[in-house]
Design an enzyme around this catalytic site. Sequence first.
Site, PDB file in Angstrom:
ATOM      1  N   GLY A 129      29.434  15.638  50.806  1.00 47.99           N
ATOM      2  CA  GLY A 129      28.432  15.953  49.795  1.00 47.99           C
ATOM      3  C   GLY A 129      27.082  16.205  50.419  1.00 47.99           C
ATOM      4  O   GLY A 129      26.743  15.632  51.466  1.00 47.99           O
TER       5      GLY A 129
ATOM      6  N   THR B 133      20.074  22.493  52.196  1.00 42.50           N
ATOM      7  CA  THR B 133      19.133  22.444  51.075  1.00 42.50           C
ATOM      8  C   THR B 133      18.560  21.045  50.898  1.00 42.50           C
ATOM      9  O   THR B 133      17.356  20.865  50.674  1.00 42.50           O
ATOM     10  CB  THR B 133      19.839  22.887  49.776  1.00 42.50           C
ATOM     11  OG1 THR B 133      20.262  24.245  49.919  1.00 42.50           O
ATOM     12  CG2 THR B 133      18.911  22.774  48.578  1.00 42.50           C
TER      13      THR B 133
ATOM     14  N   LYS C 127      37.513  15.183  63.631  1.00 41.46           N
ATOM     15  CA  LYS C 127      36.743  13.939  63.558  1.00 41.46           C
ATOM     16  C   LYS C 127      37.383  12.856  64.431  1.00 41.46           C
ATOM     17  O   LYS C 127      36.679  12.070  65.079  1.00 41.46           O
ATOM     18  CB  LYS C 127      36.647  13.480  62.104  1.00 41.46           C
ATOM     19  CG  LYS C 127      35.855  14.446  61.230  1.00 41.46           C
ATOM     20  CD  LYS C 127      35.969  14.110  59.759  1.00 41.46           C
ATOM     21  CE  LYS C 127      35.158  15.086  58.908  1.00 41.46           C
ATOM     22  NZ  LYS C 127      35.308  14.836  57.460  1.00 41.46           N
TER      23      LYS C 127
ATOM     24  N   GLY D 297      20.740  27.176  58.599  1.00 44.05           N
ATOM     25  CA  GLY D 297      21.712  27.043  57.518  1.00 44.05           C
ATOM     26  C   GLY D 297      21.123  26.326  56.325  1.00 44.05           C
ATOM     27  O   GLY D 297      20.485  25.283  56.467  1.00 44.05           O
ATOM     28  N   MET D 298      21.332  26.899  55.148  1.00 43.43           N
ATOM     29  CA  MET D 298      20.794  26.278  53.927  1.00 43.43           C
ATOM     30  C   MET D 298      21.855  26.245  52.835  1.00 43.43           C
ATOM     31  O   MET D 298      21.661  26.727  51.729  1.00 43.43           O
ATOM     32  CB  MET D 298      19.539  27.013  53.459  1.00 43.43           C
ATOM     33  CG  MET D 298      18.638  26.152  52.572  1.00 43.43           C
ATOM     34  SD  MET D 298      17.091  26.969  52.165  1.00 43.43           S
ATOM     35  CE  MET D 298      16.389  25.752  51.042  1.00 43.43           C
ATOM     36  N   GLY D 299      23.009  25.671  53.177  1.00 39.16           N
ATOM     37  CA  GLY D 299      24.026  25.381  52.177  1.00 39.16           C
ATOM     38  C   GLY D 299      23.689  24.091  51.467  1.00 39.16           C
ATOM     39  O   GLY D 299      22.512  23.716  51.345  1.00 39.16           O
TER      40      GLY D 299
ATOM     41  N   GLY E 274      30.027  11.786  56.902  1.00 36.20           N
ATOM     42  CA  GLY E 274      28.911  11.938  55.981  1.00 36.20           C
ATOM     43  C   GLY E 274      27.858  10.867  56.168  1.00 36.20           C
ATOM     44  O   GLY E 274      27.323  10.681  57.253  1.00 36.20           O
TER      45      GLY E 274
END
Length: 436
Positions: free
Chosen positions: A310, A20, A208, A14-16, A137
């Site tokens: 983010g 990235t 979560k 995955g490269m969202g 996060g």
Amino acid sequence: MSSASKPIGVAVLGMGNVGTEVVRILTESTGDLQARVGAPLELRGVAVRDINTARPSIPAELLTDDPAALVARDDVDIVIELIGGIEPPRTHIRTALQSGKSVVTANKALLADYTGELAAAAAEARVDLYFEAAVAGAIPVIRPLMQSLAGDTVQRVAGIVNGTTNFILSAMAETGADYAETLAEAGRLGYAEADPTADVEGYDAAAKAAILASIAFHSRVTAADVYREGISSITPADLASAAQLDCTIKLLSICERVVDADGAQRISARVYPALIPLSHPLATVNGVFNAVVVEAENAGRLMFYGQGAGGVPTASAVMGDVVMAARNRVYSGRGPLESTYASLPIAPIGSVPTRYYVAMEVADRPGVLAQVAGEFASRDIGIAVVRQEGAQDRARLVVVTHRAPDGALSETVAALEKMDAVTKISSVLRLEGTDD
């Protein structure tokens, strides 16, 4: 200890936004990462949906649209899963673990339902399964619960773990705008998905909460065990009333140890919008920030605060797990295993002690307040605050209760809805963060 010169092969699925940033860190911080791990980290490949999409920051030969083949490669030691969803990530992670590869994931939806299955596969293969980024996060909360507080008894974990809903409620409180208007603004700013249901209806926070409850109370908790309500019914009037009570409204994920009268312990895991006093540490957490408050028997109250979403912050948490997994491979160690020895049952929401805020429209005539108070008293529910707003034909009546079983409070609200003097129950919210 294995040879420090032997590289650790890493595959990214995955490269969202997060993927990235993970690839960027892997490629830009090779020297620092090698020094911290004790061996080079080498990126073996990145699985993407479309290999024809231009990605100038990564060599084309590292891209593949076949994640299964990438996972199966013999030169891959650690798999980073950032695809999201249940399938195919569940299959890829299970295959990686069974093949002796450690896995780092940020997949909260998958972990909320399948941690047991995946943790068992990791234990059998004697490899690591890390997921710090799955809950908040960049905020470190999983590792403190699993390691720093491993010798303590956690009583409660409560927090704001969804940035979208926190932005919406913060903006409504600040501007007086309604829910729909603020949700649209969140979308324009990129804080809300095109389909915001998972966020605003509490599904994301519930997943979560299941992860946090499982770790905190050494018991297996799934998303289906978490009582859930969203924020779509919150109005500017609710926030204004909350302010008059020196409170604000936040979407809270609450996991706590509940002790019955006979001493039996159960777990309450719940997500809902609630009033909290302005003096509470979570009341000042605004915008897209997250915070988690942990209360432990010996450590007391601990608060973890920061950016809960983010690409860059989440990638930081992912890379922390990657370094830990890589170190373990270099030094032949292992991270902590899943702990479910307590196997505590889940307490139904009706048995959980809570406080209620009830706003209703009533006929403005003598005796109405006594009728309303009588419904609460008939179920042994004390009233802490009563406030009437407006006059003439209708009045808005706000009642804040003392603590009582949620089921009794729910029954009271149902009875109020049937009263002739009550024309409408406009809001029913819970009140958290008080001693009573």
